[in-house]
Write a protein that holds these residues in place. Structure first.
Motif, mmCIF file in Angstrom:
data_model
loop_
_atom_site.group_PDB
_atom_site.id
_atom_site.type_symbol
_atom_site.label_atom_id
_atom_site.label_comp_id
_atom_site.label_asym_id
_atom_site.label_seq_id
_atom_site.Cartn_x
_atom_site.Cartn_y
_atom_site.Cartn_z
ATOM 1 N N SER A 98 -39.039 -93.186 37.126
ATOM 2 C CA SER A 98 -38.490 -93.455 36.043
ATOM 3 C C SER A 98 -37.994 -94.792 35.689
ATOM 4 C CB SER A 98 -37.302 -92.189 35.968
ATOM 5 O OG SER A 98 -36.356 -92.817 36.963
ATOM 6 N N VAL A 99 -37.726 -95.253 34.605
ATOM 7 C CA VAL A 99 -37.209 -96.649 34.167
ATOM 8 C C VAL A 99 -36.300 -96.108 32.836
ATOM 9 C CG1 VAL A 99 -39.099 -96.978 32.840
ATOM 10 C CG2 VAL A 99 -37.663 -99.107 33.527
ATOM 11 N N SER A 100 -35.224 -96.955 32.898
ATOM 12 C CA SER A 100 -34.231 -97.092 31.907
ATOM 13 C C SER A 100 -33.478 -98.310 31.886
ATOM 14 C CB SER A 100 -33.478 -95.583 32.000
ATOM 15 O OG SER A 100 -32.357 -95.658 32.808
ATOM 16 N N PHE A 101 -32.743 -98.708 30.552
ATOM 17 C CA PHE A 101 -31.869 -99.392 30.461
ATOM 18 C C PHE A 101 -31.136 -99.412 29.136
ATOM 19 C CE2 PHE A 101 -35.434 -101.001 27.941
ATOM 20 C CZ PHE A 101 -35.083 -101.904 27.108
ATOM 21 N N ASP A 102 -29.865 -99.846 29.267
ATOM 22 C CA ASP A 102 -28.911 -99.970 27.850
ATOM 23 C C ASP A 102 -29.156 -101.260 27.347
ATOM 24 O OD1 ASP A 102 -28.401 -97.427 28.923
ATOM 25 O OD2 ASP A 102 -26.488 -98.071 29.650
ATOM 26 N N PHE A 103 -29.133 -101.405 26.134
ATOM 27 C CA PHE A 103 -29.349 -102.555 25.446
ATOM 28 C C PHE A 103 -28.103 -102.677 24.154
ATOM 29 C CE2 PHE A 103 -32.036 -100.472 22.467
ATOM 30 C CZ PHE A 103 -31.827 -100.944 21.218
ATOM 31 N N TYR A 104 -27.862 -103.811 23.967
ATOM 32 C CA TYR A 104 -26.631 -104.063 22.690
ATOM 33 C C TYR A 104 -27.148 -104.945 21.838
ATOM 34 C CZ TYR A 104 -22.293 -104.745 20.214
ATOM 35 O OH TYR A 104 -21.176 -104.872 19.441
ATOM 36 N N ARG A 105 -27.403 -104.974 20.587
ATOM 37 C CA ARG A 105 -27.664 -106.008 19.415
ATOM 38 C C ARG A 105 -26.192 -106.232 18.772
ATOM 39 N NH1 ARG A 105 -32.471 -107.296 15.526
ATOM 40 N NH2 ARG A 105 -31.300 -108.363 13.823
ATOM 41 N N ASP A 106 -25.975 -107.510 18.849
ATOM 42 C CA ASP A 106 -24.961 -107.836 17.902
ATOM 43 C C ASP A 106 -25.016 -107.897 16.495
ATOM 44 O OD1 ASP A 106 -22.870 -109.843 16.615
ATOM 45 O OD2 ASP A 106 -22.108 -110.020 18.483
ATOM 46 N N PRO A 107 -24.201 -107.397 15.517
ATOM 47 C CA PRO A 107 -24.655 -107.168 14.189
ATOM 48 C C PRO A 107 -24.649 -108.676 13.632
ATOM 49 C CG PRO A 107 -22.661 -105.846 14.752
ATOM 50 C CD PRO A 107 -22.827 -106.565 15.902
ATOM 51 N N ALA A 108 -24.264 -109.506 14.124
ATOM 52 C CA ALA A 108 -24.313 -110.873 13.763
ATOM 53 C C ALA A 108 -25.867 -111.630 13.641
ATOM 54 C CB ALA A 108 -23.199 -111.963 14.061
ATOM 55 N N GLY A 115 -24.672 -102.966 16.772
ATOM 56 C CA GLY A 115 -23.117 -103.015 17.203
ATOM 57 C C GLY A 115 -22.605 -101.538 18.203
ATOM 58 N N THR A 116 -23.558 -100.941 18.803
ATOM 59 C CA THR A 116 -23.578 -99.850 19.822
ATOM 60 C C THR A 116 -24.431 -100.299 20.796
ATOM 61 O OG1 THR A 116 -23.340 -97.674 19.676
ATOM 62 C CG2 THR A 116 -25.384 -98.364 18.379
ATOM 63 N N TRP A 117 -24.390 -99.445 21.830
ATOM 64 C CA TRP A 117 -25.220 -99.402 23.021
ATOM 65 C C TRP A 117 -26.098 -98.333 22.987
ATOM 66 C CZ3 TRP A 117 -25.628 -102.881 27.219
ATOM 67 C CH2 TRP A 117 -24.423 -103.761 27.171
ATOM 68 N N THR A 118 -27.440 -98.586 23.316
ATOM 69 C CA THR A 118 -28.560 -97.554 23.209
ATOM 70 C C THR A 118 -29.332 -97.740 24.446
ATOM 71 O OG1 THR A 118 -28.651 -98.269 20.775
ATOM 72 C CG2 THR A 118 -30.550 -97.303 21.795
ATOM 73 N N THR A 119 -29.690 -96.418 24.851
ATOM 74 C CA THR A 119 -30.390 -96.598 26.142
ATOM 75 C C THR A 119 -32.031 -96.019 25.690
ATOM 76 O OG1 THR A 119 -28.673 -95.394 27.180
ATOM 77 C CG2 THR A 119 -30.682 -94.969 28.373
ATOM 78 N N VAL A 120 -32.861 -96.872 26.589
ATOM 79 C CA VAL A 120 -34.147 -96.651 26.261
ATOM 80 C C VAL A 120 -34.872 -96.078 27.769
ATOM 81 C CG1 VAL A 120 -36.485 -97.689 25.777
ATOM 82 C CG2 VAL A 120 -34.319 -98.707 24.555
ATOM 83 N N SER A 121 -35.625 -95.192 27.894
ATOM 84 C CA SER A 121 -35.925 -94.615 29.181
ATOM 85 C C SER A 121 -37.465 -94.174 28.943
ATOM 86 C CB SER A 121 -35.096 -93.441 29.521
ATOM 87 O OG SER A 121 -35.411 -92.310 28.644
ATOM 88 N N ALA A 122 -38.114 -94.126 30.198
ATOM 89 C CA ALA A 122 -39.541 -93.721 30.182
ATOM 90 C C ALA A 122 -39.858 -93.282 31.582
ATOM 91 C CB ALA A 122 -40.565 -94.751 29.927
ATOM 92 N N THR A 123 -40.949 -92.303 31.722
ATOM 93 C CA THR A 123 -41.436 -91.889 32.896
ATOM 94 C C THR A 123 -42.935 -92.513 33.035
ATOM 95 O OG1 THR A 123 -41.959 -89.793 32.185
ATOM 96 C CG2 THR A 123 -39.859 -90.074 33.099
ATOM 97 N N PHE A 171 -30.349 -114.407 17.664
ATOM 98 C CA PHE A 171 -29.923 -113.073 18.517
ATOM 99 C C PHE A 171 -28.717 -113.279 19.428
ATOM 100 C CE2 PHE A 171 -30.234 -110.173 21.963
ATOM 101 C CZ PHE A 171 -30.276 -109.027 21.209
ATOM 102 N N SER A 172 -28.059 -112.207 19.466
ATOM 103 C CA SER A 172 -27.012 -112.096 20.433
ATOM 104 C C SER A 172 -26.863 -110.634 20.905
ATOM 105 C CB SER A 172 -25.654 -112.748 19.867
ATOM 106 O OG SER A 172 -24.763 -112.951 21.073
ATOM 107 N N GLY A 173 -26.745 -110.454 22.189
ATOM 108 C CA GLY A 173 -26.688 -109.155 22.523
ATOM 109 C C GLY A 173 -26.778 -109.037 24.153
ATOM 110 N N ALA A 174 -26.969 -107.903 24.845
ATOM 111 C CA ALA A 174 -26.673 -107.714 26.002
ATOM 112 C C ALA A 174 -27.603 -106.408 26.710
ATOM 113 C CB ALA A 174 -25.347 -107.429 26.346
ATOM 114 N N VAL A 175 -27.698 -106.582 27.893
ATOM 115 C CA VAL A 175 -28.446 -105.261 28.913
ATOM 116 C C VAL A 175 -27.566 -105.013 29.823
ATOM 117 C CG1 VAL A 175 -30.403 -105.123 30.303
ATOM 118 C CG2 VAL A 175 -30.664 -106.100 28.206
#
Length: 303
Positions: free
Chosen positions: A126-136, A176-184, A240-244
């Motif tokens: 499995s693999v997953s990560f959380d990302f955030y995209r700044d609204p700006a 403006g929110t954290w989102t999780t992307v995952s896969a197997t 772009f501004s954001g995070a993982v």
């Protein structure tokens, strides 16, 4: 062009590591200051974290990367005004996260993690990560940070297989929110960066596949994972501004990566010897003044 320092060999299965979250501190990042081509790197550390910015024109010849190392996250392919680090800008499960920003289509910024030895892609659990995209952010609405598996094909580098939010449901990135992307192996959609694996860059002619389908499309070859990347940029217009955060990768029988990016507390500064001396003298002066004042008050009381 990526350079790998392993001896060419068949994929090796490693002993599994603990699945508990591993804190990746901003202080573990490399201190990149210098030039690569026309790219100039500056790394700064403050109480809000560590950031590396590389200014200069786009293109791989001008990007700055840390020294090759294994089993450790470090800055890689940073350039064109891109910034990468571990900061408190967008905290997640603690006080920090991996920070990314771009300023133009020339920008690029990654964090890299090389495995100590290649491992068979078919052993991915499995693999997953959380990302955030700044609204700006002003870049195209579909863009968000991505996860990449760096792939060896028959012991030669064959590009990366990319897990990206957009290609999971062909939807723009939430803001403006954290989102999780995952896969197997059998779920989640990946696209290839190199024709050595098949159709590239999400080509409509079969360019997006599950991992199991990519393995089947290369059934006569040995595909193995040599590294992991999280990153942004390279062709993204606008800013772009954001995070993982919370990067989790598991293979059958190991290795497991479970990274939680955090900012280390800044220790209080220890006074220099000269400062200690001045403080001691100051305390003495205050004490003398208080004793003298007490004597004066006593004399007045009994006059």
């Amino acid at each position: 062009m990526k350079t790998y320092l392993w001896a060419a060999a068949a994929a090796t299965v490693l002993v599994g590591s603990a699945a508990t979250a591993q804190t990746v501190s901003n202080t573990s990042l490399q201190n990149l200051n210098g030039t690569n081509g026309a790219g100039v790197a500056t790394t700064t550390t403050t109480p809000t974290g560590t950031r590396t910015t590389v200014v200069g024109p786009g293109g791989g010849a001008n990007r700055v990367s840390g020294a090759f190392t294994t089993n450790q996250w470090y800055q890689n392919n940073v350039g064109g005004g891109g910034t990468v680090g571990i900061t408190t800008d967008y905290s997640r499960n603690g006080n920090g996260s991996a920070f990314f920003s771009t300023t133009s289509a020339d920008s690029k910024a990654d964090l890299q993690y090389y495995l100590s030895s290649p491992i068979a892609l078919s052993s991915l659990s499995s693999v997953s990560f959380d990302f955030y995209r700044d609204p700006a952010s002003t870049t195209t609405a579909l863009f968000s940070p991505v996860f990449r598996f760096d792939i060896y094909k028959n012991c030669g580098f064959a590009g990366a297989l990319v897990l990206e939010n957009y290609y999971q449901a062909n939807q723009n990135a939430p803001v403006g929110t954290w989102t999780t992307v995952s896969a197997t192996l059998g779920t989640g959609q990946f696209w290839a960066t190199n024709a050595a694996l098949g159709p590239t860059f999400a080509d409509a002619n079969g360019g997006v596949k599950t991992m199991a389908e990519w393995i089947a499309a290369n059934s006569t070859a040995n595909l193995s994972v040599v590294g992991l990347e999280i990153g942004v940029g390279s062709g993204w217009t606008g800013t772009f501004s954001g995070a993982v955060d919370n990067v989790r990768v598991a293979f059958a029988n190991g290795p497991n990566v479970n990274a939680n990016f955090e900012v280390a507390a800044v220790a209080a500064a220890v006074p220099e010897p000269a400062s200690w001396a001045m403080m001691i003298v100051g305390f003495g002066v205050v004490g003398f003044a208080l004793r003298r004042r007490a004597k004066v008050q006593t004399a007045v009381r009994f006059a």
